[in-house]
Write a protein that holds these residues in place. Structure first.
Motif, PDB file in Angstrom:
ATOM      1  N   ARG A 103     -18.051   5.768 -49.940  1.00  0.00           N
ATOM      2  CA  ARG A 103     -19.397   5.337 -50.318  1.00  0.00           C
ATOM      3  C   ARG A 103     -19.624   3.879 -49.920  1.00  0.00           C
ATOM      4  NH1 ARG A 103     -21.878   2.184 -53.042  1.00  0.00           N
ATOM      5  NH2 ARG A 103     -19.994   1.317 -53.975  1.00  0.00           N
ATOM      6  N   LYS A 104     -18.607   3.044 -50.147  1.00  0.00           N
ATOM      7  CA  LYS A 104     -18.745   1.628 -49.795  1.00  0.00           C
ATOM      8  C   LYS A 104     -18.786   1.441 -48.272  1.00  0.00           C
ATOM      9  CE  LYS A 104     -16.317  -1.302 -52.239  1.00  0.00           C
ATOM     10  NZ  LYS A 104     -15.185  -2.185 -52.676  1.00  0.00           N
ATOM     11  N   MET A 105     -18.027   2.251 -47.538  1.00  0.00           N
ATOM     12  CA  MET A 105     -18.099   2.192 -46.072  1.00  0.00           C
ATOM     13  C   MET A 105     -19.506   2.534 -45.592  1.00  0.00           C
ATOM     14  SD  MET A 105     -14.541   4.082 -44.987  1.00  0.00           S
ATOM     15  CE  MET A 105     -13.032   3.815 -45.939  1.00  0.00           C
ATOM     16  N   GLU A 106     -20.067   3.579 -46.182  1.00  0.00           N
ATOM     17  CA  GLU A 106     -21.442   3.976 -45.845  1.00  0.00           C
ATOM     18  C   GLU A 106     -22.421   2.850 -46.127  1.00  0.00           C
ATOM     19  OE1 GLU A 106     -23.553   7.397 -45.669  1.00  0.00           O
ATOM     20  OE2 GLU A 106     -22.230   6.977 -43.984  1.00  0.00           O
ATOM     21  N   GLU A 107     -22.209   2.174 -47.225  1.00  0.00           N
ATOM     22  CA  GLU A 107     -23.119   1.123 -47.658  1.00  0.00           C
ATOM     23  C   GLU A 107     -23.203  -0.004 -46.647  1.00  0.00           C
ATOM     24  OE1 GLU A 107     -22.456  -2.229 -50.899  1.00  0.00           O
ATOM     25  OE2 GLU A 107     -22.782  -0.285 -51.851  1.00  0.00           O
ATOM     26  N   VAL A 108     -22.058  -0.342 -46.011  1.00  0.00           N
ATOM     27  CA  VAL A 108     -22.054  -1.495 -45.105  1.00  0.00           C
ATOM     28  C   VAL A 108     -22.203  -1.099 -43.641  1.00  0.00           C
ATOM     29  CG1 VAL A 108     -20.693  -2.892 -46.696  1.00  0.00           C
ATOM     30  CG2 VAL A 108     -19.523  -1.533 -44.947  1.00  0.00           C
ATOM     31  N   SER A 109     -22.299   0.190 -43.361  1.00  0.00           N
ATOM     32  CA  SER A 109     -22.482   0.630 -41.976  1.00  0.00           C
ATOM     33  C   SER A 109     -23.961   0.784 -41.665  1.00  0.00           C
ATOM     34  CB  SER A 109     -21.773   1.968 -41.745  1.00  0.00           C
ATOM     35  OG  SER A 109     -22.116   2.492 -40.479  1.00  0.00           O
ATOM     36  N   SER A 110     -24.380   0.223 -40.541  1.00  0.00           N
ATOM     37  CA  SER A 110     -25.767   0.404 -40.106  1.00  0.00           C
ATOM     38  C   SER A 110     -25.892   1.538 -39.087  1.00  0.00           C
ATOM     39  CB  SER A 110     -26.305  -0.890 -39.490  1.00  0.00           C
ATOM     40  OG  SER A 110     -25.552  -1.238 -38.334  1.00  0.00           O
ATOM     41  N   LYS A 111     -24.736   1.956 -38.490  1.00  0.00           N
ATOM     42  CA  LYS A 111     -24.801   2.991 -37.455  1.00  0.00           C
ATOM     43  C   LYS A 111     -23.722   4.052 -37.608  1.00  0.00           C
ATOM     44  CE  LYS A 111     -26.982   0.023 -33.971  1.00  0.00           C
ATOM     45  NZ  LYS A 111     -26.859  -0.566 -32.609  1.00  0.00           N
ATOM     46  N   TYR A 112     -22.448   3.661 -37.479  1.00  0.00           N
ATOM     47  CA  TYR A 112     -21.369   4.642 -37.399  1.00  0.00           C
ATOM     48  C   TYR A 112     -20.270   4.359 -38.415  1.00  0.00           C
ATOM     49  CZ  TYR A 112     -23.352   5.554 -32.737  1.00  0.00           C
ATOM     50  OH  TYR A 112     -24.198   5.842 -31.693  1.00  0.00           O
ATOM     51  N   VAL A 113     -19.632   5.442 -38.865  1.00  0.00           N
ATOM     52  CA  VAL A 113     -18.379   5.359 -39.611  1.00  0.00           C
ATOM     53  C   VAL A 113     -17.366   6.237 -38.886  1.00  0.00           C
ATOM     54  CG1 VAL A 113     -17.200   5.743 -41.804  1.00  0.00           C
ATOM     55  CG2 VAL A 113     -19.614   5.034 -41.795  1.00  0.00           C
ATOM     56  N   CYS A 114     -16.177   5.692 -38.624  1.00  0.00           N
ATOM     57  CA  CYS A 114     -15.117   6.432 -37.930  1.00  0.00           C
ATOM     58  C   CYS A 114     -13.840   6.383 -38.768  1.00  0.00           C
ATOM     59  CB  CYS A 114     -14.831   5.822 -36.558  1.00  0.00           C
ATOM     60  SG  CYS A 114     -16.222   5.856 -35.416  1.00  0.00           S
ATOM     61  N   TRP A 126     -16.074  11.365 -37.611  1.00  0.00           N
ATOM     62  CA  TRP A 126     -17.045  10.299 -37.459  1.00  0.00           C
ATOM     63  C   TRP A 126     -18.459  10.852 -37.604  1.00  0.00           C
ATOM     64  CZ3 TRP A 126     -20.783  10.214 -33.615  1.00  0.00           C
ATOM     65  CH2 TRP A 126     -20.612  11.126 -32.572  1.00  0.00           C
ATOM     66  N   TRP A 127     -19.350   9.981 -37.992  1.00  0.00           N
ATOM     67  CA  TRP A 127     -20.761  10.374 -38.112  1.00  0.00           C
ATOM     68  C   TRP A 127     -21.650   9.158 -37.889  1.00  0.00           C
ATOM     69  CZ3 TRP A 127     -17.259   9.930 -42.000  1.00  0.00           C
ATOM     70  CH2 TRP A 127     -17.548   9.074 -43.067  1.00  0.00           C
ATOM     71  N   GLU A 128     -22.847   9.449 -37.479  1.00  0.00           N
ATOM     72  CA  GLU A 128     -23.864   8.419 -37.267  1.00  0.00           C
ATOM     73  C   GLU A 128     -24.885   8.512 -38.370  1.00  0.00           C
ATOM     74  OE1 GLU A 128     -27.100   6.876 -33.904  1.00  0.00           O
ATOM     75  OE2 GLU A 128     -25.836   8.632 -33.526  1.00  0.00           O
ATOM     76  N   LYS A 129     -25.167   7.438 -39.009  1.00  0.00           N
ATOM     77  CA  LYS A 129     -26.157   7.454 -40.091  1.00  0.00           C
ATOM     78  C   LYS A 129     -27.525   7.830 -39.518  1.00  0.00           C
ATOM     79  CE  LYS A 129     -25.878   4.531 -43.460  1.00  0.00           C
ATOM     80  NZ  LYS A 129     -25.760   3.348 -44.317  1.00  0.00           N
ATOM     81  N   GLY A 130     -28.168   8.796 -40.153  1.00  0.00           N
ATOM     82  CA  GLY A 130     -29.446   9.271 -39.677  1.00  0.00           C
ATOM     83  C   GLY A 130     -29.347  10.389 -38.673  1.00  0.00           C
ATOM     84  N   ASP A 131     -28.095  10.716 -38.236  1.00  0.00           N
ATOM     85  CA  ASP A 131     -27.891  11.805 -37.287  1.00  0.00           C
ATOM     86  C   ASP A 131     -28.096  13.145 -37.979  1.00  0.00           C
ATOM     87  OD1 ASP A 131     -26.822  12.470 -34.509  1.00  0.00           O
ATOM     88  OD2 ASP A 131     -25.511  13.664 -35.773  1.00  0.00           O
ATOM     89  N   LEU A 132     -28.271  14.216 -37.191  1.00  0.00           N
ATOM     90  CA  LEU A 132     -28.465  15.555 -37.777  1.00  0.00           C
ATOM     91  C   LEU A 132     -27.242  16.014 -38.552  1.00  0.00           C
ATOM     92  CD1 LEU A 132     -30.267  17.403 -34.837  1.00  0.00           C
ATOM     93  CD2 LEU A 132     -31.274  16.499 -36.943  1.00  0.00           C
ATOM     94  N   ASN A 133     -26.065  15.462 -38.247  1.00  0.00           N
ATOM     95  CA  ASN A 133     -24.858  15.862 -38.948  1.00  0.00           C
ATOM     96  C   ASN A 133     -24.695  15.152 -40.279  1.00  0.00           C
ATOM     97  OD1 ASN A 133     -24.042  17.606 -36.978  1.00  0.00           O
ATOM     98  ND2 ASN A 133     -22.865  16.058 -35.874  1.00  0.00           N
TER      99      ASN A 133
END
Length: 242
Positions: free
Chosen positions: A110-121, A232-239
């Motif tokens: 959750r914290k990784m998501e919070e500080v990512s503007s694009k991708y989490v790997c 990995w995922w991109e924030k706002g991506d369909l996945n």
């Protein structure tokens, strides 16, 4: 000690990241700069978070030796990091490479998501790793108790799924090789891994290694094959599900 296969893994990891010269990277569990050092030549900025003071000191030494000026170092566990105080509030790519031993993995993500503007790997393991196999075989004989391996990617995927995150996944086998000058050097190397101190434990370890070491020219090697996973995922991506 490892052969250069480790360098191939580092190069593969970097080549597959969606990097640009303007990228700002958060490297969680950076170790001695395995990714941060080569990434510093490609991107604008890296924040390296590492709980081990020894590992971070090794990274700082490399930074000083190489004159690197775009890596910030934070000596804290990820779960103790305060966004906006210890690190900045936004990064293009958040990476946690084989550093997911947090006690509350859901909160960590959750914290990784919070500080990512694009991708989490995230990088982790599938199935029993080579060391799991060795520990399962040796631990009962050495210490009289069963060995229980850490959770693998199936647990991680289920956590993500329950959070509404449906990541892309790549699975790849990877072999690395421990190389030693002698059987005795191999025994000495692995004594601390298996908490070996008594002479009868040394003999158990030596006999186990005898059955698994291979002769290669003037040295002995121990092969280790592991199945590694990138999620990995991109924030706002369909996945990505809200």
């Amino acid at each position: 000690m490892f052969e250069n296969d480790g360098n191939k893994l580092i190069r593969k990891t970097i080549d597959e990241l969606p990097l640009t010269p303007e990228s700002r990277i958060l490297d969680i569990g950076s170790g001695p700069g395995t990714l941060a050092i080569p990434l510093s030549e490609i991107v604008t900025h890296i924040t390296a978070v590492e709980p081990s003071e020894g590992m971070l000191n090794a990274l700082k030494e490399r930074i000083a030796e190489d004159g690197i000026n775009n890596i910030d170092c934070v000596n804290k566990r990820w779960e103790d990091i305060e966004t906006g105080a210890d690190i900045e509030s936004s990064y293009d790519i958040v990476i946690a490479s084989y550093s997911l031993g947090m006690p509350d993995i859901r909160e960590a993500i959750r914290k990784m998501e919070e500080v990512s503007s694009k991708y989490v790997c995230l990088y982790w393991f599938a199935g029993d790793a080579s060391w799991d196999i060795n520990y399962k075989a040796l631990w009962p004989a050495l210490h009289g108790t069963e060995y229980y391996p850490s959770p693998k990617c199936n647990v991680l995927y289920n956590v993500l799924y329950d959070m509404g995150i449906y990541p892309n996944m790549t699975v790849f086998p990877f072999e690395h090789i421990h190389r030693f000058s002698s059987e005795g050097d191999a025994v000495e190397h692995f004594k601390s891994y298996y908490k070996v101190s008594e002479e009868n434990q040394v003999e158990i370890l030596r006999n186990y290694l005898k059955d698994h070491l291979e002769i290669d020219n003037n040295s002995v090697i121990l092969r280790a094959m592991n199945t590694r996973v990138k999620l990995w995922w991109e924030k706002g991506d369909l996945n990505y599900g809200n």
